[in-house]
Design a protein around this motif. Structure first.
Motif, PDB file in Angstrom:
ATOM      1  N   ARG B 130     -40.477   6.252  18.029  1.00  0.00           N
ATOM      2  CA  ARG B 130     -39.559   7.202  18.678  1.00  0.00           C
ATOM      3  C   ARG B 130     -39.502   8.500  17.884  1.00  0.00           C
ATOM      4  O   ARG B 130     -38.440   8.914  17.420  1.00  0.00           O
ATOM      5  CB  ARG B 130     -38.153   6.614  18.812  1.00  0.00           C
ATOM      6  CG  ARG B 130     -38.093   5.305  19.551  1.00  0.00           C
ATOM      7  CD  ARG B 130     -38.244   5.482  21.035  1.00  0.00           C
ATOM      8  NE  ARG B 130     -37.839   4.300  21.772  1.00  0.00           N
ATOM      9  CZ  ARG B 130     -38.703   3.471  22.384  1.00  0.00           C
ATOM     10  NH1 ARG B 130     -39.999   3.691  22.344  1.00  0.00           N
ATOM     11  NH2 ARG B 130     -38.240   2.440  23.065  1.00  0.00           N
ATOM     12  N   LYS B 131     -40.670   9.120  17.708  1.00  0.00           N
ATOM     13  CA  LYS B 131     -40.787  10.377  16.950  1.00  0.00           C
ATOM     14  C   LYS B 131     -40.198  10.240  15.548  1.00  0.00           C
ATOM     15  O   LYS B 131     -39.448  11.104  15.088  1.00  0.00           O
ATOM     16  CB  LYS B 131     -40.119  11.529  17.697  1.00  0.00           C
ATOM     17  CG  LYS B 131     -40.777  11.813  19.029  1.00  0.00           C
ATOM     18  CD  LYS B 131     -40.105  12.953  19.728  1.00  0.00           C
ATOM     19  CE  LYS B 131     -40.635  13.068  21.145  1.00  0.00           C
ATOM     20  NZ  LYS B 131     -39.699  13.724  22.041  1.00  0.00           N
ATOM     21  N   LEU B 176     -36.892  20.488   3.671  1.00  0.00           N
ATOM     22  CA  LEU B 176     -36.317  20.514   5.021  1.00  0.00           C
ATOM     23  C   LEU B 176     -36.152  21.937   5.541  1.00  0.00           C
ATOM     24  O   LEU B 176     -36.201  22.187   6.736  1.00  0.00           O
ATOM     25  CB  LEU B 176     -34.958  19.810   5.050  1.00  0.00           C
ATOM     26  CG  LEU B 176     -34.933  18.330   4.696  1.00  0.00           C
ATOM     27  CD1 LEU B 176     -33.605  17.727   5.124  1.00  0.00           C
ATOM     28  CD2 LEU B 176     -36.069  17.557   5.373  1.00  0.00           C
ATOM     29  N   GLN B 177     -35.952  22.886   4.609  1.00  0.00           N
ATOM     30  CA  GLN B 177     -35.702  24.259   5.064  1.00  0.00           C
ATOM     31  C   GLN B 177     -36.985  25.055   5.257  1.00  0.00           C
ATOM     32  O   GLN B 177     -37.055  25.924   6.121  1.00  0.00           O
ATOM     33  CB  GLN B 177     -34.808  24.983   4.057  1.00  0.00           C
ATOM     34  CG  GLN B 177     -33.362  24.547   4.177  1.00  0.00           C
ATOM     35  CD  GLN B 177     -32.557  24.879   2.926  1.00  0.00           C
ATOM     36  OE1 GLN B 177     -33.112  25.315   1.909  1.00  0.00           O
ATOM     37  NE2 GLN B 177     -31.257  24.667   2.984  1.00  0.00           N
ATOM     38  N   ALA B 181     -43.431  20.495   8.276  1.00  0.00           N
ATOM     39  CA  ALA B 181     -43.073  19.117   8.658  1.00  0.00           C
ATOM     40  C   ALA B 181     -41.595  18.871   8.359  1.00  0.00           C
ATOM     41  O   ALA B 181     -40.905  18.170   9.102  1.00  0.00           O
ATOM     42  CB  ALA B 181     -43.943  18.122   7.902  1.00  0.00           C
ATOM     43  N   GLY B 182     -41.127  19.464   7.267  1.00  0.00           N
ATOM     44  CA  GLY B 182     -39.717  19.318   6.898  1.00  0.00           C
ATOM     45  C   GLY B 182     -38.807  19.864   7.967  1.00  0.00           C
ATOM     46  O   GLY B 182     -37.829  19.228   8.380  1.00  0.00           O
ATOM     47  N   LYS B 183     -39.155  21.050   8.470  1.00  0.00           N
ATOM     48  CA  LYS B 183     -38.326  21.675   9.506  1.00  0.00           C
ATOM     49  C   LYS B 183     -38.334  20.831  10.783  1.00  0.00           C
ATOM     50  O   LYS B 183     -37.319  20.673  11.440  1.00  0.00           O
ATOM     51  CB  LYS B 183     -38.833  23.090   9.794  1.00  0.00           C
ATOM     52  CG  LYS B 183     -38.403  24.077   8.716  1.00  0.00           C
ATOM     53  CD  LYS B 183     -38.673  25.506   9.119  1.00  0.00           C
ATOM     54  CE  LYS B 183     -40.037  25.940   8.653  1.00  0.00           C
ATOM     55  NZ  LYS B 183     -40.322  27.352   8.860  1.00  0.00           N
ATOM     56  N   GLU B 184     -39.531  20.272  11.096  1.00  0.00           N
ATOM     57  CA  GLU B 184     -39.656  19.512  12.333  1.00  0.00           C
ATOM     58  C   GLU B 184     -38.781  18.248  12.313  1.00  0.00           C
ATOM     59  O   GLU B 184     -38.210  17.867  13.332  1.00  0.00           O
ATOM     60  CB  GLU B 184     -41.122  19.136  12.560  1.00  0.00           C
ATOM     61  CG  GLU B 184     -41.361  18.583  13.954  1.00  0.00           C
ATOM     62  CD  GLU B 184     -42.817  18.255  14.218  1.00  0.00           C
ATOM     63  OE1 GLU B 184     -43.693  18.697  13.437  1.00  0.00           O
ATOM     64  OE2 GLU B 184     -43.061  17.543  15.207  1.00  0.00           O
ATOM     65  N   TYR B 185     -38.704  17.608  11.145  1.00  0.00           N
ATOM     66  CA  TYR B 185     -37.995  16.322  11.094  1.00  0.00           C
ATOM     67  C   TYR B 185     -36.656  16.401  10.372  1.00  0.00           C
ATOM     68  O   TYR B 185     -36.019  15.380  10.147  1.00  0.00           O
ATOM     69  CB  TYR B 185     -38.901  15.260  10.453  1.00  0.00           C
ATOM     70  CG  TYR B 185     -40.103  14.990  11.330  1.00  0.00           C
ATOM     71  CD1 TYR B 185     -39.963  14.264  12.511  1.00  0.00           C
ATOM     72  CD2 TYR B 185     -41.357  15.505  11.015  1.00  0.00           C
ATOM     73  CE1 TYR B 185     -41.047  14.049  13.349  1.00  0.00           C
ATOM     74  CE2 TYR B 185     -42.450  15.294  11.847  1.00  0.00           C
ATOM     75  CZ  TYR B 185     -42.287  14.566  13.014  1.00  0.00           C
ATOM     76  OH  TYR B 185     -43.345  14.365  13.837  1.00  0.00           O
ATOM     77  N   HIS B 187     -33.801  17.129  11.294  1.00  0.00           N
ATOM     78  CA  HIS B 187     -32.661  16.557  12.016  1.00  0.00           C
ATOM     79  C   HIS B 187     -32.482  15.072  11.727  1.00  0.00           C
ATOM     80  O   HIS B 187     -31.402  14.538  11.873  1.00  0.00           O
ATOM     81  CB  HIS B 187     -32.820  16.810  13.520  1.00  0.00           C
ATOM     82  CG  HIS B 187     -33.989  16.104  14.134  1.00  0.00           C
ATOM     83  ND1 HIS B 187     -35.271  16.586  14.046  1.00  0.00           N
ATOM     84  CD2 HIS B 187     -34.068  14.945  14.827  1.00  0.00           C
ATOM     85  CE1 HIS B 187     -36.100  15.754  14.663  1.00  0.00           C
ATOM     86  NE2 HIS B 187     -35.390  14.751  15.150  1.00  0.00           N
ATOM     87  N   LEU B 188     -33.569  14.404  11.314  1.00  0.00           N
ATOM     88  CA  LEU B 188     -33.469  12.961  11.065  1.00  0.00           C
ATOM     89  C   LEU B 188     -32.716  12.663   9.772  1.00  0.00           C
ATOM     90  O   LEU B 188     -32.243  11.551   9.560  1.00  0.00           O
ATOM     91  CB  LEU B 188     -34.864  12.330  11.017  1.00  0.00           C
ATOM     92  CG  LEU B 188     -35.659  12.414  12.334  1.00  0.00           C
ATOM     93  CD1 LEU B 188     -37.054  11.848  12.152  1.00  0.00           C
ATOM     94  CD2 LEU B 188     -34.936  11.669  13.455  1.00  0.00           C
TER      95      LEU B 188
END
Lengths: 507, 555
Positions: B130-131, B176-177, B181-185, B187-188
């Motif tokens: 699920r992504k 994450l910032q 890949a950090g930006k894409e995920y 939210h998790l």
């Protein structure tokens, strides 16, 4: 002689009216003498040609007309005339001075010098213009000047002098224009000549049959003018149902003939009926905003008995199933969606059958209706689509019956060749996808999604895991194929000229 | 939709010639061919079979289906060697509670295989994972790692490593910032105080799941022989299946599987490739399929689908995620039997067909109107705000009665609340088409009551005539009701405010049926016509059909 008389009976009033004047070569002249406008005369001539009375030869002719600058010069005089008039008073003048005083543009000045030099009216020496001609020559009108006064002229009939003037003017800017004109020449045939020799007022014929004529009984003593029954008449259009609705009605007919009862229901549904009751796990991708239209509202769930059973089915499984093994959320089930399939209607129908104690089995139901998915629009996709749904609730239903019903439906829709392949849906097992053969493209076209509802679906809704055959063919591709429409957007475009032209669904 | 690409040469060498018959077999196995060309074959893999998201996984199952290698395939599982251990710290409990791990040794990677393993990882992330929300996979070259390993959660600023595709070391938060890949995920991990990491015995950070691996330890090359695999996430059963899928795929590529000790309060040995067992009732199978198969035949068919069968018990491969119930095995039997081999049958059961009453009434209305030369339209149920409001002389800010779509991909983002605006839209799009134009539509409209918040969906009829005047529209409506043998009254609207503003005042009438106003008719106001660039007079009528259904009898 008989033939000629018969032909005369076909002549319409306008044809008769222009007939005496067709010897006139000029259309304008016919118009004047017959007192008809040009359109009427041309149409009447065409009818006469259809009757082989005349032959119309259209000839293209080249006409010389006065150009934009030409019209101006006609009033003010050609530039070389204006320069000549200046020279007539100055005799010798510098080039700059001459241009300044004659008020000619660069182009005009250059052309004028050229034209006057060619005629040997002037000489150029040390930047000066010297007049070199007589007063008499100056006062005489040039060929070009007379030429522009006579325009427009037919090129084919120019005098040698006019031809000379045309050659000298045609390369200068916008003094003259040439255009092509169609000229109709009327040639009277042998038959036409015979008819002309006849007395044309042979008979007064009945044109339109009017109540007046009927009332007075005029028809008893007069003949009817003959109509040319092969001539084209303007098209007309009638009222019509939208072609997609004609197709939907046909699908209704197929299902009712096979003993199915129609289900009806809302387009707006709770996620419960659209997904949960159909054993679609709450984290299934189809439940994401990416794919489904959600409305920012919650709705009510059905009686708690069914909700509990569905929850159990998801969390721990029923009838020996493992279930999805997660914690089922009631709030998620309340989310309002635009139905993604008509299968939600089947789920509701099963719940009703269960409530009623399964008294009326076996039972067969169908639905035809719009469904939605969150998509952009192109030739083959859209956010609305048509589905036709069917379920068979029968203790003895099996997989062979499933393909039996689908094959029959495809056949009635006009697709003889079908195949069924394994597929996957969360709520059916076994599942299948059905293809019909597209003869034109020589390939399989996917139309059916179908299967037998899982016990995880049937037990909570019916109270008992009775086999339920279920299918939901997308309908649009079949409609496209049948009406030979290449672009799905036509379904919703409502182009009135297309709706007027499109064929009726004849099945 | 998951698509896998298979090198055509390799397929033909290892499975068989890709002729028409083979293509038909592939379709009948339930893996439809998306495209096929000289180099490549692309197959659609349905979401119930993530074990076929790699070439090797597909091959394993398909060879069984073809009858070339049937029955449950068993893999040699080696016990953990020294330090083959992952300790799960309790700090991950509320963040990413589970991991299961394995080691696969003696691999011979080439570029084709590396691509396959990266692909299957991505596809599982997208489908089963699920992504990456439910689970994520990490694969690491063992030679870069010092065992044993710890899975724990750390404060973001204590996490420092150089992520894949980055030039420099970054902190957890920075990744994450700033990292793609950090930006894409991101939210998790949003809202978490600590982020999960895998750390080796030398305290090197291997990865920060489910976001990214370290560049130092997280990249497989052609030199890599042995790998460490972890799956982390929230669903214990799914994680184990996922690990089984990855390790067996690597074993099919020639690797040897080693278990690891995964230490929670108690210790688990993963992967566990012991087959699942499920009972099957042969009568159930035959009844549901409409067949009369003998036990031996059913055994053969199940073996073709990679299962073992003995005395009513089926052993199911540990990498199959889709077998929840006996019916899933019955479907496998049907697939192995061949969908093409079922004879279509229509049973002799007697039921009475019946159309919905509302559909019958709608069709009659359509017949009456087409008899008057009206053309039927079919418009979207979704519409655009400016069409529904501004162009109809309404202020959209004042209307709370309209239902909005949360996330439409087009500018059709509300549900229509009437049919009239669509009728005018169609007239405006057809100004070049021959007049007179007479159009109508029946269909659903939607509304949410401002007072009760109740959502309603109701059936309406709209008709329009252009060039048309009040008299003509009134004639049509009166004829329509007369033909249905129903009485209506046409009257002045009570208060002008209640009548739709798109009509000319003084040329608007309400239509009363059974004592209730069911709609309005009138001449469209020139300023509305000008909004739609219509240069012909239009008369229009829209009424609700619900009370007519009620009167004439519903289902």
């Amino acid at each position: 002689m008989e033939d000629i008389k018969k032909i005369a009976e076909y002549l319409s009033p306008n044809e008769k009216r222009i007939l005496p004047f067709i010897k006139e070569k000029d259309i304008q002249e016919i118009c004047r003498k017959s007192a008809l406008d040009k359109v009427a005369v041309l149409r009447a001539l065409e009818y006469l040609q259809n009757k082989k009375i005349v032959i119309l030869n259209t000839k293209k002719e080249k006409i010389v007309e006065i150009g934009v600058n030409g019209a101006l010069y006609k009033r003010k005089g050609l530039p070389e005339r204006r320069l000549l008039n200046l020279l007539d008073t100055k005799k010798i003048i510098s080039l700059e001075e001459a241009q300044k005083q004659s008020k000619l543009s660069d182009d005009e000045f250059k052309a004028s010098i050229g034209a006057l030099k060619k005629k040997a009216f002037i000489e150029l020496k040390n930047g000066k213009i010297i007049l070199n001609t007589t007063k008499e020559e100056i006062s005489r009108k040039s060929l070009e000047e007379s030429f522009i006064e006579y325009l427009p002229l037919n090129i084919a009939s120019l005098t040698p002098e006019q031809k000379f003037a045309l050659d000298s003017l045609k390369n200068r800017r916008d003094i003259i224009d040439t255009r092509e004109e169609s000229i109709i020449e009327i040639e009277i045939t042998e038959l036409g000549k015979k008819i002309l020799k006849q007395d044309l007022n042979i008979e007064d014929l009945i044109e339109s049959l009017t109540p007046e004529i009927l009332k007075k009984g005029v028809w008893k003593s007069k003949k009817f003018r003959r109509y040319n029954v092969t001539s084209q008449v303007p098209e007309i259009n009638g009222g019509k149902r939208h072609f997609v609705n004609q197709a939907s009605d046909y699908a209704r007919k197929i299902w009712t003939e096979m003993g199915f009862k129609e289900m009806n229901g809302n387009l707006l549904q709770s996620s419960f009926w659209n997904f949960d009751a159909l054993f679609t796990a709450q984290d299934h991708p189809v439940r994401e905003m990416q794919d489904t239209f959600f409305i920012n509202k919650k709705t009510e769930l059905p009686a708690s008995k069914i909700v509990k059973a569905v929850k159990q089915s998801h969390e721990k499984g029923v009838n020996g199933s493992k279930g999805w093994q997660y914690s089922w959320n009631e709030e998620e089930a309340k989310r309002l969606v635009l139905r993604t399939h008509t299968t939600c209607l089947s789920a509701q129908t099963l719940a009703k059958l269960g409530e009623a104690g399964l008294k009326e089995l076996p039972a067969k139901f169908f639905a035809v209706g719009k469904c939605f998915r969150n998509e952009t629009i192109d030739w083959g996709h859209g956010f609305e689509f048509n589905q036709t749904e069917g379920i068979v609730v029968d203790e003895n239903a099996n997989f062979k019956h499933l393909i039996g019903y689908l094959k029959e439906f495809a056949k009635k829709m006009g697709f003889e060749k079908v195949r069924f392949r394994p597929a996957y849906f969360p709520y059916t097992e076994p599942s299948l996808e059905g293809d019909v053969w597209n003869e034109e493209k020589q390939k399989w076209m996917e139309v059916f999604g179908a299967g037998i509802f899982r016990p995880e679906v049937t037990e909570p809704l019916l109270g008992k895991p009775i086999p339920v055959l279920a299918w939901g063919p997308g309908f649009d591709r079949m409609i496209m194929r049948i009406y030979n429409i290449q672009d799905l957007r036509e379904f919703y475009k409502n182009d009135l000229s297309l709706l007027r032209k499109i064929k009726f669904w004849i099945k | 939709m998951a698509i896998i690409s298979i090198n055509k040469k390799i397929f033909e060498k290892e499975i068989g010639k890709l002729d028409e018959k083979m293509q038909e077999r592939i379709a009948m196995f339930g893996t439809p061919i998306e495209t096929i060309n000289e180099q490549e074959l692309q197959l659609e893999i349905f979401p119930n079979r993530p074990d076929m998201l790699s070439y090797h996984g597909f091959k394993r199952a398909f060879l069984g289906f073809l009858g070339k290698k049937t029955g449950l395939i068993s893999y040699k599982i080696n016990k953990p060697e020294k330090n083959y251990r992952v300790t799960v710290d309790s700090s991950v409990n509320s963040i990413r509670p589970y991991t299961v791990c394995a080691i696969v040794k003696n691999l011979k990677f080439d570029s084709e295989k590396i691509k396959e393993i990266i692909d299957v990882q991505e596809k599982i992330h997208f489908t089963l994972g699920r992504k990456r929300k439910k689970l994520a996979i990490g694969i690491y070259p063992l030679e870069k790692i010092k065992l044993p390993i710890t899975f724990k959660a750390l404060e973001p600023d204590k996490i420092k490593f150089r992520p894949l595709e980055s030039e420099r070391e970054m902190s957890g938060l920075e990744i994450l910032q700033k990292h793609p890949a950090g930006k894409e995920y991101a939210h998790l991990l949003a809202g978490k105080v600590k982020f999960p990491v895998f750390i080796d015995a030398e305290n090197k950070i291997l990865s920060m799941p489910p976001v990214i691996n370290s560049d130092l330890t997280g990249k497989i090359t052609q030199e890599t022989k042995d790998v460490f695999i972890e799956c982390s996430g929230f669903d214990w059963a799914a994680l184990n299946k996922c690990l089984n899928i990855i390790t067996t795929t690597l074993a099919d590529m020639g690797g040897e599987i080693y278990q690891m000790e995964v230490k929670y309060k108690r210790t688990y040995l993963t992967p566990d490739l012991a087959p699942e067992k499920m009972k099957i009732n042969l009568d159930d199978a035959n009844k549901l399929l409409g067949l009369e198969l003998k036990e031996k035949e059913i055994k053969n068919l199940l073996e073709k689908m990679g299962h073992n069968y003995s005395k009513g018990i089926v052993e199911i491969p540990a990498w199959r995620v889709d077998v929840l119930h006996e019916v899933d095995l019955i479907e496998d039997i049907a697939i192995a039997y061949g969908y093409e081999n079922f004879t279509p049958e229509i049973p002799e059961i007697s039921t009475i067909g019946q159309e919905s009453q509302t559909e019958i009434i709608k069709r009659k209305i359509s017949e009456i109107l087409t008899g008057l030369n009206f053309l039927e339209l079919s418009n979207f149920h979704l519409t655009k705000k400016p069409d529904q409001f501004a162009k109809m002389g309404l202020n959209e800010k004042n209307s709370k009665e309209v239902l909005e779509i949360e996330n439409s991909k087009t500018d059709y983002n509300i549900l229509r609340k009437d049919l009239s605006h669509y009728a005018l839209k169609i007239l405006s799009e057809n100004v070049d088409v021959e007049y007179p134009q007479k159009i109508f539509e029946t269909g659903r409209v939607f509304c949410v009551s401002e007072k009760t918040n109740e959502i309603s969906e109701s059936e309406k009829l709209c008709l329009a005539i252009t060039p048309g005047n009040f008299t003509e529209a009134k004639q049509v409506i009166e004829y329509l009701f007369k033909m249905m043998d129903l009485n209506i009254k046409i009257d002045e609207p009570d208060i002008q405010q209640d009548a739709p503003v798109h009509f000319i005042e003084g040329r608007t009438a309400k239509i009363i049926f059974e004592g209730k106003t069911i709609g309005y008719l009138g001449e469209i106001h020139p300023k509305i016509l000008s909004n739609w660039r219509i240069k012909m007079p239009v008369s229009l009528c829209e009424i609700s059909l619900e009370d007519i259904f009620e009167k004439l009898g519903t289902d």
